[in-house]
Write an enzyme that holds these catalytic residues in place. Structure first.
Site, PDB file in Angstrom:
ATOM      1  N   LYS A 127      53.109  16.388  20.481  1.00 46.10           N
ATOM      2  CA  LYS A 127      53.544  15.313  21.376  1.00 46.10           C
ATOM      3  C   LYS A 127      54.301  14.309  20.531  1.00 46.10           C
ATOM      4  CE  LYS A 127      53.157  14.177  25.721  1.00 46.10           C
ATOM      5  NZ  LYS A 127      52.927  15.100  26.875  1.00 46.10           N
ATOM      6  N   ASP A 167      58.197  13.448  29.247  1.00 44.33           N
ATOM      7  CA  ASP A 167      56.879  12.935  29.644  1.00 44.33           C
ATOM      8  C   ASP A 167      57.196  11.570  30.274  1.00 44.33           C
ATOM      9  OD1 ASP A 167      53.815  13.591  29.235  1.00 44.33           O
ATOM     10  OD2 ASP A 167      53.987  11.463  28.800  1.00 44.33           O
TER      11      ASP A 167
HETATM   12  P1  NDP Z   1      57.344   9.370  34.898  1.00 45.27           P
HETATM   13  O1  NDP Z   1      57.828   8.450  33.868  1.00 45.27           O
HETATM   14  O2  NDP Z   1      58.303  10.169  35.684  1.00 45.27           O
HETATM   15  O3  NDP Z   1      56.420   8.591  35.947  1.00 45.27           O
HETATM   16  C1  NDP Z   1      55.298   7.901  35.522  1.00 45.27           C
HETATM   17  C2  NDP Z   1      54.641   7.246  36.719  1.00 45.27           C
HETATM   18  O4  NDP Z   1      53.375   6.751  36.343  1.00 45.27           O
HETATM   19  C3  NDP Z   1      55.418   6.065  37.233  1.00 45.27           C
HETATM   20  O5  NDP Z   1      55.204   5.912  38.612  1.00 45.27           O
HETATM   21  C4  NDP Z   1      54.787   4.913  36.454  1.00 45.27           C
HETATM   22  O6  NDP Z   1      54.927   3.654  37.080  1.00 45.27           O
HETATM   23  C5  NDP Z   1      53.355   5.327  36.397  1.00 45.27           C
HETATM   24  N1  NDP Z   1      52.748   4.788  35.177  1.00 45.27           N
HETATM   25  C6  NDP Z   1      53.114   5.066  33.911  1.00 45.27           C
HETATM   26  N2  NDP Z   1      52.377   4.357  33.044  1.00 45.27           N
HETATM   27  C7  NDP Z   1      51.538   3.653  33.769  1.00 45.27           C
HETATM   28  C8  NDP Z   1      50.521   2.739  33.434  1.00 45.27           C
HETATM   29  N3  NDP Z   1      50.247   2.418  32.157  1.00 45.27           N
HETATM   30  N4  NDP Z   1      49.809   2.190  34.444  1.00 45.27           N
HETATM   31  C9  NDP Z   1      50.093   2.532  35.723  1.00 45.27           C
HETATM   32  N5  NDP Z   1      51.060   3.362  36.104  1.00 45.27           N
HETATM   33  C10 NDP Z   1      51.768   3.938  35.138  1.00 45.27           C
HETATM   34  O7  NDP Z   1      56.307  10.326  34.142  1.00 45.27           O
HETATM   35  P2  NDP Z   1      55.745  11.749  34.581  1.00 45.27           P
HETATM   36  O8  NDP Z   1      55.633  11.843  36.046  1.00 45.27           O
HETATM   37  O9  NDP Z   1      56.508  12.776  33.851  1.00 45.27           O
HETATM   38  O10 NDP Z   1      54.296  11.715  33.920  1.00 45.27           O
HETATM   39  C11 NDP Z   1      53.148  11.255  34.627  1.00 45.27           C
HETATM   40  C12 NDP Z   1      51.897  11.788  33.972  1.00 45.27           C
HETATM   41  O11 NDP Z   1      51.934  13.229  34.012  1.00 45.27           O
HETATM   42  C13 NDP Z   1      51.706  11.441  32.500  1.00 45.27           C
HETATM   43  O12 NDP Z   1      50.317  11.312  32.245  1.00 45.27           O
HETATM   44  C14 NDP Z   1      52.224  12.661  31.762  1.00 45.27           C
HETATM   45  O13 NDP Z   1      51.659  12.781  30.484  1.00 45.27           O
HETATM   46  C15 NDP Z   1      51.742  13.760  32.693  1.00 45.27           C
HETATM   47  N6  NDP Z   1      52.439  15.032  32.612  1.00 45.27           N
HETATM   48  C16 NDP Z   1      53.789  15.120  32.740  1.00 45.27           C
HETATM   49  C17 NDP Z   1      54.417  16.350  32.705  1.00 45.27           C
HETATM   50  C18 NDP Z   1      55.880  16.505  32.915  1.00 45.27           C
HETATM   51  O14 NDP Z   1      56.351  17.648  32.941  1.00 45.27           O
HETATM   52  N7  NDP Z   1      56.637  15.454  33.100  1.00 45.27           N
HETATM   53  C19 NDP Z   1      53.654  17.585  32.479  1.00 45.27           C
HETATM   54  C20 NDP Z   1      52.228  17.392  32.426  1.00 45.27           C
HETATM   55  C21 NDP Z   1      51.661  16.151  32.484  1.00 45.27           C
HETATM   56  P3  NDP Z   1      56.016   2.601  36.540  1.00 45.27           P
HETATM   57  O15 NDP Z   1      57.330   3.124  37.019  1.00 45.27           O
HETATM   58  O16 NDP Z   1      55.618   1.329  37.163  1.00 45.27           O
HETATM   59  O17 NDP Z   1      55.899   2.596  35.050  1.00 45.27           O
HETATM   60  O1  2IT Z   2      52.111  16.876  29.126  1.00 44.21           O
HETATM   61  C1  2IT Z   2      52.888  17.839  29.249  1.00 44.21           C
HETATM   62  O2  2IT Z   2      52.486  18.998  29.358  1.00 44.21           O
HETATM   63  C2  2IT Z   2      54.317  17.555  29.294  1.00 44.21           C
HETATM   64  N1  2IT Z   2      54.713  16.407  29.242  1.00 44.21           N
HETATM   65  C3  2IT Z   2      55.305  18.690  29.350  1.00 44.21           C
HETATM   66  C4  2IT Z   2      55.539  19.265  27.979  1.00 44.21           C
HETATM   67  C5  2IT Z   2      56.621  20.299  27.882  1.00 44.21           C
HETATM   68  O3  2IT Z   2      56.871  20.705  26.742  1.00 44.21           O
HETATM   69  O4  2IT Z   2      57.210  20.693  28.883  1.00 44.21           O
END
Ligand code: NDP
Ligand code: 2IT
Length: 450
Positions: A127, A167
């Site tokens: 990461k 992420d």
């Molecule tokens: P984005 O940046 O697209 O969206 C994040 C969302 O979560 C936003 O709505 C944001 O609100 C909110 N958020 C972020 N930080 C906080 C916080 N500290 N408190 C409250 N709300 C928060 O990210 P993703 O959708 O890609 O990621 C979301 C989660 O999913 C993370 O935990 C990530 O690690 C996990 N994840 C992502 C993957 C991917 O492929 N993208 C794969 C697997 C897991 P705001 O806009 O107000 O910041």
């Molecule tokens: O938490 C996760 O699994 C991700 N943010 C996606 C990682 C990736 O390499 O696609």
């Protein structure tokens, strides 16, 4: 507790005192894999298997200087934690968020090792990211930052070495700027060095949708194993980013009704069902705040955050999908969800439930789809993107989605059968950890002391 396990846990605590998120992630894994450790105790001890499992192969931390639109020089801190290359090149996303620190990077990289093992694909765990805050930055500032970040990171990555992706705060726009700079520095079109690319220059169809869709495939399988389904179920989702949006889309296709989504300021509750086209417009196009939803839907409610217990979990729901960030679902929230009759929770975010919340929910018989398993569809599809890049070929959307679906079905089966085998049927938190750990432990034994 097993004395070897206990010793490693204590040493890990001493060696990482200021890293609460990392310790939380390690504790959860080590305590749930105890039955496996019990049956291999001496063997693991002799090769320091657990000690090596919790120590990253490499942590890189670097300066990221860049110039903002006012000509001011800003310095951020960049990270890449290359935790494990046991089963493939380091693989995992990049997070740009002001809260990023070494503890958060290490917990995410640690969890990624197990998640990636569960996918059945050849990817190790890593990461990275930065404490850079993308909110309110111009496109030009985002590009400048990404270029500076990659000017250091490029020397540590490669399509057979380490493959970052998105992420929080990192989507296809950022991946594009990072890729452009990597290509420029290395003078090579290494398509597979980053995943989450736009589809017109090497990205995979369905990668954008993959984490959210995968989460719903997993949820469907978990519910089916308990004689339930998504038809007519009420769903609440935290977050309104990449994972949340495509979780909402698939939940709706599967016949559920999503009534709430959130961002870091508060949540919207629309009892008629969330207007997802509008959420996509606000978040993906305008990069605005979720509160703007009310301008088009004045009858929806907006509940502002007032403390660490997000108001989104006070809404009555059958299925809760935390898709925002770590420790966003507290014990208080878990109690409220149980009071309101919640049936299942599937973690789209990484480690969204606090340990106390998880323990309480399991005790109350709520089904939990743990992050390492339930949100693995994103990274699995990243691996499918890597293989398309290696083949210099594209799969159709339907081909990628059906591979993703099969992977999620297999992941559920692995978690479920590991839980059955080790006497904790229905506890998929333990099942996921055990299934992944067994594969990693075997690989570690096979590869000698490295
Ligand atoms: P984005 O940046 O697209 O969206 C994040 C969302 O979560 C936003 O709505 C944001 O609100 C909110 N958020 C972020 N930080 C906080 C916080 N500290 N408190 C409250 N709300 C928060 O990210 P993703 O959708 O890609 O990621 C979301 C989660 O999913 C993370 O935990 C990530 O690690 C996990 N994840 C992502 C993957 C991917 O492929 N993208 C794969 C697997 C897991 P705001 O806009 O107000 O910041
Ligand atoms: O938490 C996760 O699994 C991700 N943010 C996606 C990682 C990736 O390499 O696609």
């Amino acid at each position: 507790m097993n004395s070897y396990l206990d010793k490693v846990l204590k040493a890990t605590e001493e060696n990482n005192v200021h890293e609460p998120e990392f310790l939380q992630a390690v504790k959860e894994v080590l305590t749930t894999v105890e039955p496996v450790v019990n049956s291999h105790n001496e063997e693991y001890k002799n090769i320091a298997l657990l000690e090596r499992m919790v120590e990253p192969e490499r942590i890189i931390s670097f300066r990221v200087p860049w110039v903002n639109d006012n000509g001011q020089v800003i310095v951020n801190r960049g990270y890449r934690v290359q935790f494990s290359s046991l089963i493939g090149p380091y693989k995992g996303g990049l997070r740009f968020h002001p809260s990023v620190n070494q503890s958060i990077m290490k917990f995410l990289a640690f969890e990624q090792i197990f998640k990636n093992a569960l996918t059945g694909l050849p990817i190790g765990g890593a990461k990275g990211g930065s404490d850079f805050d993308p909110k309110g930055k111009s496109d030009n500032e985002i590009m400048k930052f990404c270029q500076s970040f990659m000017t250091e990171l490029y020397r540590h990555i490669g399509q057979d070495v380490d493959v970052p992706a998105g992420d929080i705060g990192v989507g296809s726009r950022e991946i594009g700027y990072l890729f452009g700079q990597y290509k420029r520095i290395c003078n090579a079109y290494e398509g597979g060095v980053l995943t989450g690319k736009d589809v017109y220059y090497g990205g995979s169809l369905a990668r954008k949708e993959a984490t959210g869709y995968g989460l719903l495939f997993f949820t469907r399988e978990m519910l089916a194993a308990h004689g339930q389904n998504l038809q007519g179920k009420i769903v609440t989702i935290s977050g309104s980013g990449n994972v949340a949006i495509y979780a909402c889309e698939k939940a709706t296709v599967m016949g559920a009704k999503v009534v709430a989504m959130s961002d870091s300021n508060g949540c919207i509750y629309d009892e008629n069902g969330i207007d997802l086209d509008l959420v996509k417009q606000i978040k993906e196009v305008q990069r605005g705040r979720l509160k703007e939803y009310l301008q088009k839907h004045p009858n929806a409610k907006y509940l502002e955050n007032t403390n660490e217990d997000s108001p989104v979990w006070t809404i009555k729901t059958d299925i809760a999908l935390p898709c925002a960030t770590q420790n966003e679902l507290t014990l208080n929230s878990a109690k409220k969800l149980v009071e309101n009759g919640v049936l299942a929770i599937a973690e789209g975010a990484n480690m969204p439930c606090t340990q106390e919340a998880t323990d309480y929910l399991l005790k109350k018989g709520v089904l939990i789809g743990p992050a390492k398993a339930a949100n693995a569809g994103g990274v699995a599809t990243s691996a499918i993107e890597m293989s398309q890049n290696s083949m210099r070929f594209y799969y159709t959307f339907e081909e990628v989605e059906s591979k993703l679906e099969q992977i999620m079905i297999n992941i559920f089966k692995s978690c479920s059968s590991a839980a059955d085998k080790y006497g904790c049927s229905g506890n998929y938190v333990a099942g996921a950890n055990i299934a992944a750990f067994q594969k990693l432990a075997k690989s570690m034994r096979a590869q000698g002391i490295v």
